[in-house]
Enzyme design. Structure first.
Site, PDB file in Angstrom:
ATOM      1  N   GLY A  95       0.946  -1.399  -0.014  1.00 27.57           N
ATOM      2  CA  GLY A  95       0.033   0.103   0.011  1.00 27.57           C
ATOM      3  C   GLY A  95       0.890   1.072  -0.162  1.00 27.57           C
ATOM      4  O   GLY A  95       2.111   1.239  -0.410  1.00 27.57           O
ATOM      5  N   CYS A  96       0.269   2.160   0.397  1.00 24.71           N
ATOM      6  CA  CYS A  96       1.113   3.651   0.449  1.00 24.71           C
ATOM      7  C   CYS A  96       2.370   3.488   1.371  1.00 24.71           C
ATOM      8  O   CYS A  96       2.432   2.992   2.611  1.00 24.71           O
ATOM      9  CB  CYS A  96       0.226   4.825   1.201  1.00 24.71           C
ATOM     10  SG  CYS A  96       0.906   6.134   1.496  1.00 24.71           S
ATOM     11  N   PHE A  97       3.461   3.946   0.834  1.00 25.80           N
ATOM     12  CA  PHE A  97       4.741   3.825   1.419  1.00 25.80           C
ATOM     13  C   PHE A  97       5.054   4.612   2.484  1.00 25.80           C
ATOM     14  O   PHE A  97       5.815   4.289   3.566  1.00 25.80           O
ATOM     15  CB  PHE A  97       6.103   4.039   0.522  1.00 25.80           C
ATOM     16  CG  PHE A  97       6.080   4.974  -0.653  1.00 25.80           C
ATOM     17  CD1 PHE A  97       5.289   6.184  -0.324  1.00 25.80           C
ATOM     18  CD2 PHE A  97       6.666   4.743  -1.881  1.00 25.80           C
ATOM     19  CE1 PHE A  97       5.348   7.035  -1.277  1.00 25.80           C
ATOM     20  CE2 PHE A  97       6.741   6.040  -2.837  1.00 25.80           C
ATOM     21  CZ  PHE A  97       6.003   7.116  -2.589  1.00 25.80           C
TER      22      PHE A  97
END
EC number: 1.8.4.11
Length: 218
Positions: A51-53
């Site tokens: 997902g979002c880093f």
């Protein structure tokens, strides 16, 4: 009208050709021989997409034995990907992190536990409201031993949950560091609405599940 139809047909054919080419190039990535990153100054590196880093960076940086986490891109078929390019979903790359850790303190096996324990392991092509192939789950292995650790844990989790686990398993090829403004994002932007509403709650859920893995200052 005939000219318009011809133009649309040409666009469709080119699009299909590009999709087929991209699929072929992506298969080469998936089937490539893994590249092993050597231990340097006693520190090893591991690579994950979840997902979002911004979220993943904060989670791994809270783990004992992890020195640093760098945000970037990996898993795709294009060279030197950017944030804008990866967001198109056409590069094959996902937002990923490079975890720099001391293997004498935390093992790769434990980092995989952190990976599966800090996400929805069943969600395909995303985490939460972050949807798209650039947010898909990938675990990268650098050698056969790491691959077997990942596959065994993935299989065990599938049996435990009685469902398919979404994480893809890729041979590590290369990691591209993301733009400067993406680094240390949660720490530098604690009042950002996304950080407040998504990243911090996700981090806190992880902390509640794995208190024994946390650094003393977390």
């Amino acid at each position: 009208m005939k000219h318009l139809f011809s133009t649309l047909l040409l666009v469709l054919l080119v699009s299909c050709q590009n999709s087929a080419q991209n699929k072929e190039e992506q298969l080469k990535v998936i089937n490539a021989k893994p590249i092993e990153v050597p231990i340097k100054n006693g520190k090893a590196k591991a690579y994950f997409a979840s997902g979002c880093f911004w979220c993943v960076e904060a989670i791994y940086e809270s783990v004992k034995g992890v020195d640093e986490v760098i945000n970037g891109y990996s898993g795709g078929h294009t060279k030197t990907p950017s944030y804008e390019a990866s967001n198109t979903g056409r590069t094959g790359h996902a937002e990923a992190v490079e975890v720099i850790y001391d293997p004498n303190i935390v093992s790769f096996e434990t980092l995989v536990d952190v990976y599966f324990g800090s996400q929805d392991p069943t969600q395909v092509n995303g985490q939460g409201n972050d949807i798209g192939s650039q947010y898909r789950s990938i675990i990268f292995y650098q050698n056969e031993a790491q691959k077997q650790i990942i596959l065994k844990k993935k299989e065990a989790l599938a049996k435990k949950l009685n469902t398919k686990i979404a994480a893809e398993v890729y041979p590590f090829q290369q990691f591209w560091v993301a733009e400067d403004y993406h680094q240390n994002y949660e720490r530098l932007h604690p009042n950002n609405p996304y950080i407040q509403n998504v990243s911090i709650p996700r981090l806190n859920r992880f902390k509640a599940k794995f208190p024994q893995l946390l650094k003393s200052n977390h």
